[in-house]
Write an enzyme that holds these catalytic residues in place. Structure first.
Site, mmCIF file in Angstrom:
data_model
loop_
_atom_site.group_PDB
_atom_site.id
_atom_site.type_symbol
_atom_site.label_atom_id
_atom_site.label_comp_id
_atom_site.label_asym_id
_atom_site.label_seq_id
_atom_site.Cartn_x
_atom_site.Cartn_y
_atom_site.Cartn_z
ATOM 1 N N GLY A 16 0.765 -1.242 0.000
ATOM 2 C CA GLY A 16 0.000 0.000 0.000
ATOM 3 C C GLY A 16 0.797 1.295 0.000
ATOM 4 N N ILE A 17 0.513 2.144 0.986
ATOM 5 C CA ILE A 17 1.120 3.475 1.059
ATOM 6 C C ILE A 17 2.638 3.362 1.217
ATOM 7 C CG2 ILE A 17 1.280 5.570 2.479
ATOM 8 C CD1 ILE A 17 -1.728 5.132 3.182
ATOM 9 N N ASP A 57 8.751 -7.758 12.700
ATOM 10 C CA ASP A 57 7.357 -7.798 13.147
ATOM 11 C C ASP A 57 7.220 -6.784 14.274
ATOM 12 O OD1 ASP A 57 4.915 -8.201 14.266
ATOM 13 O OD2 ASP A 57 5.042 -10.384 14.309
ATOM 14 N N ALA A 85 3.914 1.850 9.113
ATOM 15 C CA ALA A 85 3.267 0.551 9.352
ATOM 16 C C ALA A 85 2.048 0.722 10.246
ATOM 17 C CB ALA A 85 4.250 -0.419 10.004
ATOM 18 N N GLY A 86 0.992 0.018 9.927
ATOM 19 C CA GLY A 86 -0.197 0.114 10.758
ATOM 20 C C GLY A 86 -1.249 -0.873 10.308
ATOM 21 N N TYR A 148 -8.577 1.774 16.819
ATOM 22 C CA TYR A 148 -7.754 2.279 15.708
ATOM 23 C C TYR A 148 -7.639 3.809 15.792
ATOM 24 C CZ TYR A 148 -6.276 3.505 10.986
ATOM 25 O OH TYR A 148 -5.603 4.040 9.921
ATOM 26 N N LYS A 152 -4.265 6.306 16.422
ATOM 27 C CA LYS A 152 -3.844 7.365 15.494
ATOM 28 C C LYS A 152 -3.902 8.745 16.166
ATOM 29 C CE LYS A 152 -2.813 4.877 11.905
ATOM 30 N NZ LYS A 152 -1.442 4.846 11.375
ATOM 31 N N THR A 183 -5.856 0.547 -0.755
ATOM 32 C CA THR A 183 -4.787 -0.392 -0.404
ATOM 33 C C THR A 183 -5.445 -1.645 0.198
ATOM 34 O OG1 THR A 183 -4.549 0.244 1.921
ATOM 35 C CG2 THR A 183 -3.348 1.589 0.310
HETATM 36 P P1 NAP Z 1 -1.590 -1.969 4.032
HETATM 37 O O1 NAP Z 1 -1.520 -2.035 2.561
HETATM 38 O O2 NAP Z 1 -2.354 -3.007 4.783
HETATM 39 O O3 NAP Z 1 -0.103 -1.849 4.603
HETATM 40 C C1 NAP Z 1 0.157 -1.942 5.973
HETATM 41 C C2 NAP Z 1 1.646 -2.104 6.169
HETATM 42 O O4 NAP Z 1 1.889 -2.195 7.585
HETATM 43 C C3 NAP Z 1 2.176 -3.374 5.528
HETATM 44 O O5 NAP Z 1 3.404 -3.118 4.925
HETATM 45 C C4 NAP Z 1 2.358 -4.315 6.711
HETATM 46 O O6 NAP Z 1 3.431 -5.220 6.577
HETATM 47 C C5 NAP Z 1 2.684 -3.335 7.821
HETATM 48 N N1 NAP Z 1 2.422 -3.986 9.094
HETATM 49 C C6 NAP Z 1 1.233 -4.345 9.624
HETATM 50 N N2 NAP Z 1 1.421 -5.020 10.765
HETATM 51 C C7 NAP Z 1 2.773 -5.094 10.941
HETATM 52 C C8 NAP Z 1 3.601 -5.678 11.919
HETATM 53 N N3 NAP Z 1 3.107 -6.381 12.964
HETATM 54 N N4 NAP Z 1 4.941 -5.562 11.793
HETATM 55 C C9 NAP Z 1 5.482 -4.893 10.757
HETATM 56 N N5 NAP Z 1 4.744 -4.322 9.780
HETATM 57 C C10 NAP Z 1 3.412 -4.433 9.881
HETATM 58 O O7 NAP Z 1 -2.278 -0.586 4.481
HETATM 59 P P2 NAP Z 1 -1.948 0.930 4.091
HETATM 60 O O8 NAP Z 1 -3.237 1.552 3.711
HETATM 61 O O9 NAP Z 1 -0.819 1.036 3.158
HETATM 62 O O10 NAP Z 1 -1.559 1.484 5.531
HETATM 63 C C11 NAP Z 1 -0.358 2.212 5.777
HETATM 64 C C12 NAP Z 1 -0.627 3.228 6.878
HETATM 65 O O11 NAP Z 1 -1.601 4.164 6.416
HETATM 66 C C13 NAP Z 1 -1.206 2.606 8.153
HETATM 67 O O12 NAP Z 1 -0.594 3.187 9.282
HETATM 68 C C14 NAP Z 1 -2.672 2.979 8.114
HETATM 69 O O13 NAP Z 1 -3.231 3.077 9.389
HETATM 70 C C15 NAP Z 1 -2.593 4.330 7.409
HETATM 71 N N6 NAP Z 1 -3.834 4.773 6.784
HETATM 72 C C16 NAP Z 1 -4.412 4.024 5.786
HETATM 73 C C17 NAP Z 1 -5.599 4.472 5.223
HETATM 74 C C18 NAP Z 1 -6.309 3.707 4.123
HETATM 75 O O14 NAP Z 1 -7.463 4.095 3.783
HETATM 76 N N7 NAP Z 1 -5.708 2.695 3.512
HETATM 77 C C19 NAP Z 1 -6.191 5.670 5.658
HETATM 78 C C20 NAP Z 1 -5.573 6.397 6.671
HETATM 79 C C21 NAP Z 1 -4.380 5.943 7.214
HETATM 80 P P3 NAP Z 1 3.288 -6.683 5.868
HETATM 81 O O15 NAP Z 1 2.571 -6.450 4.571
HETATM 82 O O16 NAP Z 1 4.685 -7.102 5.663
HETATM 83 O O17 NAP Z 1 2.483 -7.512 6.804
#
Ligand code: NAP
Length: 249
Positions: A16-17, A57, A85-86, A148, A152, A183
């Site tokens: 994702g991001i 992790d 990461a989140g 969540y 944040k 994502t």
């Molecule tokens: P995503 O595609 O699910 O990516 C999440 C990333 O966090 C992945 O690289 C994952 O690693 C990593 N992660 C999760 N648990 C972990 C752990 N225990 N140890 C190490 N890494 C871990 O989601 P995303 O949308 O890109 O999210 C990135 C950030 O943006 C997050 O903080 C999320 O809260 C924030 N955000 C997202 C949105 C949205 O709409 N998507 C909106 C607002 C904020 P692995 O893949 O290797 O497991």
């Protein structure tokens, strides 16, 4: 902060991001250290961008500190830390199991604090930039996402406080506040995104805003920018905001 030649540690880089941020910063000439759990996805990203990878992790105790130490051991310095990461969880608060709440707290809040604490001494010495990927959920609160949103909001308060504390230390702090981004986040949390508005944005939009925040030392960036409007309404007219939120979610 110049991106060319900077050593940038990005967490959550495997998806994702985070992956979009790695691609964008690598294009800008940064030495990117991509951290995540999924070795296969990180390896593909590394061969595409030239990033180096670190497996971690972040839900494990002390994982943030250990990741910082491994990054410093390998690259001698980290100029920019992107705490991205989140994970999320959606549903009634009473139905959320304790281990899951602990995991959200550990990955979304504890790990960024640990990483920041471990990297800050060298940044204060050489200068640096801390970036936090928050969420509009942390600014407004969201029905069904209490834990969540709390993680944040905590990250937000941590970043804003640090920015004040570090103003004279040559360490910049930026908060990136995305809305809905296309994502695997929603599939992974087990509840797809169903609303028609706002429409999910491409993760590249967030990556571009994040790069701009580093280049221009911006304290906060909303992606998309209009998200600052509901935050302003909540600040100035909280009762009106609550009525609108309970009607439209
Ligand atoms: P995503 O595609 O699910 O990516 C999440 C990333 O966090 C992945 O690289 C994952 O690693 C990593 N992660 C999760 N648990 C972990 C752990 N225990 N140890 C190490 N890494 C871990 O989601 P995303 O949308 O890109 O999210 C990135 C950030 O943006 C997050 O903080 C999320 O809260 C924030 N955000 C997202 C949105 C949205 O709409 N998507 C909106 C607002 C904020 P692995 O893949 O290797 O497991």
């Amino acid at each position: 902060m110049r991106l060319t030649g900077a050593v940038v540690l990005v967490t959550g880089a495997s998806s994702g991001i985070g992956a979009a941020v790695v691609r964008r910063l690598a294009r800008d000439g940064s030495h990117v250290v991509a951290a995540g759990r999924d070795a296969a996805r990180l390896d593909r990203l590394a061969s595409e961008t030239g990033a180096t990878t670190l497996l971690t992790d972040l839900s494990r105790p002390h994982a943030g500190r250990e990741l910082a130490e491994r990054a410093l051991a390998r690259h001698a310095r980290v100029d920019v830390l992107v705490n991205n990461a989140g994970l999320g969880w959606a549903g009634p608060f009473g139905g959320m199991a304790d281990p899951l709440a602990d995991e959200l707290l550990a990955v979304n809040l504890r790990a960024p604090i640990e990483l920041t604490r471990a990297l800050l001494p060298s940044m204060c010495h050489r200068g640096g930039h801390l970036v936090f990927v928050g969420s509009i959920a942390g600014r407004l609160g969201v029905d069904g996402e209490a834990v969540y949103a709390a993680t944040k909001a905590g990250l937000d308060a941590f970043a804003q406080s640090l920015r004040l504390e570090l103003a004279s230390r040559h360490v910049a702090v930026s908060m990136v506040v995305p809305g809905v981004v296309d994502t695997p986040f929603f599939a992974r949390r087990g509840q797809p995104y169903r609303r028609r508005i706002p429409r999910p944005l491409a993760p590249e939009r967030v990556a571009d805003a994040l790069a701009d925040a580093i280049l221009r030392d911006r304290a906060e960036v909303y992606v998309p920018g209009w998200l600052r409007l509901p935050v302003a309404v909540r600040g100035v007219l909280p009762a009106v905001y609550r009525r609108l939120a309970s009607r439209f979610g």
